[in-house]
Each structure stands twice: as C-alpha cells, then as structure tokens.
Design a protein around this motif. Structure first.
Motif, PDB file in Angstrom:
ATOM      1  N   LEU A 260       0.852  -1.192   0.000  1.00  0.00           N
ATOM      2  CA  LEU A 260       0.000   0.000   0.000  1.00  0.00           C
ATOM      3  C   LEU A 260       0.882   1.234   0.000  1.00  0.00           C
ATOM      4  N   ALA A 261       0.360   2.344  -0.464  1.00  0.00           N
ATOM      5  CA  ALA A 261       1.160   3.568  -0.534  1.00  0.00           C
ATOM      6  C   ALA A 261       0.282   4.788  -0.341  1.00  0.00           C
ATOM      7  N   VAL A 262       0.863   5.796   0.283  1.00  0.00           N
ATOM      8  CA  VAL A 262       0.195   7.086   0.476  1.00  0.00           C
ATOM      9  C   VAL A 262       0.555   7.977  -0.708  1.00  0.00           C
ATOM     10  N   ASN A 275       3.777   7.317  -5.636  1.00  0.00           N
ATOM     11  CA  ASN A 275       2.907   7.463  -6.808  1.00  0.00           C
ATOM     12  C   ASN A 275       3.194   6.371  -7.836  1.00  0.00           C
ATOM     13  N   GLN A 276       4.458   6.013  -7.976  1.00  0.00           N
ATOM     14  CA  GLN A 276       4.836   4.940  -8.896  1.00  0.00           C
ATOM     15  C   GLN A 276       4.240   3.606  -8.445  1.00  0.00           C
ATOM     16  N   LEU A 277       4.315   3.322  -7.141  1.00  0.00           N
ATOM     17  CA  LEU A 277       3.753   2.080  -6.617  1.00  0.00           C
ATOM     18  C   LEU A 277       2.252   2.005  -6.871  1.00  0.00           C
ATOM     19  N   ILE A 278       1.555   3.116  -6.684  1.00  0.00           N
ATOM     20  CA  ILE A 278       0.105   3.134  -6.909  1.00  0.00           C
ATOM     21  C   ILE A 278      -0.208   2.878  -8.376  1.00  0.00           C
ATOM     22  N   ARG A 279       0.578   3.476  -9.287  1.00  0.00           N
ATOM     23  CA  ARG A 279       0.384   3.219 -10.713  1.00  0.00           C
ATOM     24  C   ARG A 279       0.592   1.753 -11.045  1.00  0.00           C
ATOM     25  N   GLU A 280       1.484   1.093 -10.296  1.00  0.00           N
ATOM     26  CA  GLU A 280       1.788  -0.316 -10.556  1.00  0.00           C
ATOM     27  C   GLU A 280       0.834  -1.271  -9.836  1.00  0.00           C
TER      28      GLU A 280
END
Length: 383
Positions: A260-262, A275-280
């Motif tokens: 999970l990411a903020v 933001n990169q993690l959320i896109r992935e």
C-alpha cells in the motif's frame, strides 16, 4: 473500522538446549552459509550438528578446499555478548519466532531479540518511508501508526530517521518492533538512541546480524526483507523514485504481502516512489481504515502445538529440495552467464534453459549474497 485482530499468544514449545542453540549459531555464522543454504543443510542432514560435520565435504564439492566451520569460541563469544546486552536468541520452531517470517525460504535461522517477545505473535503492519520526510509525511506516519496500533496491530519498521522513527514513536503505547540493520546492540542512526531504548523497554528490537555488527550498505536490503516478512502489509508513506522503501515494497510483493502507498503531490520528489507504486497496482492509502479494509478480517495467529524438534529440525513436512551440489552448479551457471553489463532476467532464464521457478530463488540467494545486482527494468548483472 473493521474489528481489530485477536492477539492471543501461540502455545509455547519446548525450548532448544544450549548445545542446540550453539550448533545453530555456528552453522549460520559459517562462511558461505546464508539463510537459504542453512535451511537446505538442515533438510539434507537433519540437524545443525550433522550439517556442521558435513560442511567441509559440501564445500569441497563446490570447489572450496580447506573449509572450516565457525569455531565454537566465536559462537560462544557472541552468545556471551548477547547476554550482556540483554538479548535472547529466537529460532524457527520456537513459540517466540514470528510465524509469518518462518514461512519464508530465507527466514533468518537466528534472531536476536531485545524486548517483549509477545509482540512477535501479534499481527503486524510495516510502515516505511523517506528519511528526509516532509511535515505532511511525518503527520501521516504518526496518524497511521497510532490508528493501526489502536486497531490491534503491531507497527514494524527499520528505526531509520524520518518516517520509520515517527511510526515507532507513535506506536510505542500499543506495540512496535524495530528491525536493525546491524547488531541488536548497535543503534543506528545514533540520534535514535533514546527511541531505541524506549522500544527495548516497551516494544522489541530485532536483528539477524551478529552482536556488535556495525551496519553496512549490504545489510539494509537484508533488514528490509525481515521488515516486510514480519508484516501482513507494507505501507509506504513517503519515498523517492529510487529509495530503500521501494526495495521493501518489492520484497513485500515477492513475499505475497499487501503493498500500500500514500499518494503525494506530483511535484514533490519525495512522493515519486509512492505514486509509482500506486500506478503499478499498490492500494492507495488515505487512512488506517484503508489498510484494515485491504487486509480484511485478520485472524488470530495460528496456535503452534508442535514441540521443537531436536537440534533445530524444522517442524512439519519439508518440501523437496535440490541437493547442494546441484545448487552450487546452478549458481556457477548463472554467474558464468552474467557480466557487469546488465541483461534482462527473462533472457537469462531462457539462456540457462532451466525452469524459471528454479532460477528465481537462486537469483535471490545470489542477490542477498551480494554477487548479483538488480537494476530497473527487470535487468540483472554480476556484481
């Protein structure tokens, strides 16, 4: 908010004898024996003492002559240093060993613990992020840690400055575990000395490294796999595009944990990694409720009724493992194919003509040993 997790402690198991602990410590401290090799040796030879006796022959088969296992005096010195620091040894198969961590193929054979062992039986969530955190990032870390603690989760992180330290501090009253890159008696960074002392008194400090080890760059990825391995989910609060927090997130995904990411402002470099993690595909986090929803109803840690087996034999059926001679041969084939110039991992696997499910764990082993390096874009090269 979803109901908090049940925090019952697993049933205790019969503790190892001092001789069994000494054998385990000697085996993992022996040259060229990492966690994966350790577990293979136990599976092949049955006990740590038998594995120690077989090590010279195993090394000779791999082309290493005049091999000697870790001397008894060295292991005894480490055990004495641990007692002096107030640390205890925890091994797989003991009730105190974290069950989530025990399921990993590279689970640390030895953990040094300072603090409350009962915390290791409770469900954990990892909070990680930037060292040079923004004020908003710090506020978010503290809010998440506090709310997750109130919901019944233990907050685990790496005691780094910034997000890690703030998460630990906010969760002191409800339970926090700090995983150290160096020895459990070596506080890094030094400015977190006061926080570390409070965690040792109210939470738990953990490390797989020998007592007195000063943290080096190669130790941090090893620590990160323990942070993610302990947790049911890893939340990245704030992270640049190329940061250690993303390594922890990758480890979490490889281990089957929730990632999970903020989110952050696109102009803030400290948010680029999140933001990169959320896109992935990472779950976007606005509050602790999002984390709890992603985890669903968290069951109580399963009670482990088995007794510890003699000299560190792991409980339960042991999956079939390749002989160490075959593993050493595969390592040589991998290293022979690699050079300092990076190559795509899928191309390497095709060149080796070995099934991907056999190559992947060996690449991880070589990466943890510092013999290969991963690069962005699925590339890999020889260190």
């Amino acid at each position: 908010m979803a109901p908090g997790p049940d925090c019952d402690t697993p049933h205790p198991t019969h503790p190892f004898t001092e001789q069994e602990r000494l054998s385990w410590l000697r085996l993992i401290r022996s040259r060229r024996v990492g966690p994966v090799t350790f577990h293979r040796l136990l599976a092949e030879h049955g006990t740590a003492q038998a594995a120690l006796a077989a090590l010279p022959d195993v090394a000779r088969a791999a082309g290493v002559n005049d091999y000697a296992a870790c001397p008894v005096e060295v292991a005894l010195h480490e055990m004495r240093a641990a007692r002096a620091a107030g640390a205890r040894m925890v091994c797989p198969g003991e009730a105190a060993y974290p069950e989530h961590l025990a399921g990993l193929p590279d689970a640390p054979p030895v953990l040094w613990l300072r603090g409350d062992a009962a915390l290791l039986a409770r469900p954990m969530v990892a909070l990680v992020g930037a060292r040079n955190a923004s004020s908003l990032g710090i506020r978010m870390a503290r809010r998440l840690a506090g709310a997750l603690g109130e919901a019944g989760f233990v907050v685990v992180s790496g005691l780094a400055r910034g997000i890690d330290g703030e998460a630990h501090s906010a969760a002191l009253g409800t339970g926090t575990v700090a995983v150290m890159a160096g020895g459990v008696d070596v506080i890094y960074p030094v400015e977190n000395g006061g926080l570390a002392a409070r965690i040792a008194a109210e939470g738990a400090l953990l490390s797989e490294q020998p007592m007195g080890t000063e943290p080096q760059a190669r130790h941090f990825p090893l620590r990160n796999r323990i942070v993610s391995g302990l947790a049911r989910a890893v939340v990245v609060v704030e992270a640049a595009a190329r940061s250690g927090s993303l390594i922890t997130a990758k480890e979490a995904a490889d281990q089957g944990r929730e990632v999970l990411a903020v989110p952050g402002h696109p102009f803030d470099a400290r948010a680029a990694g999140c933001n990169q993690l959320i896109r992935e595909g990472a779950t976007l986090v606005r509050s602790a409720e999002d984390v709890i929803e992603a985890l669903g109803q968290v069951p109580a840690p399963a009670a482990r009724a088995h007794a510890a087996l003699p000299d560190g034999v792991l409980p339960g059926p042991v999956p079939a493992r390749r002989p160490l001679a075959e593993i050493a041969a595969l390592h040589r084939k991998i290293l022979d194919r690699l050079s300092p110039s990076p190559v795509a991992e899928d191309q390497l696997i095709r060149d080796l003509a070995v099934p991907a499910h056999e190559v992947a764990p060996q690449l991880l082993t070589l990466e943890l040993e510092g013999r290969v390096l991963r690069q962005p874009g699925g590339l890999i090269c020889r260190a």
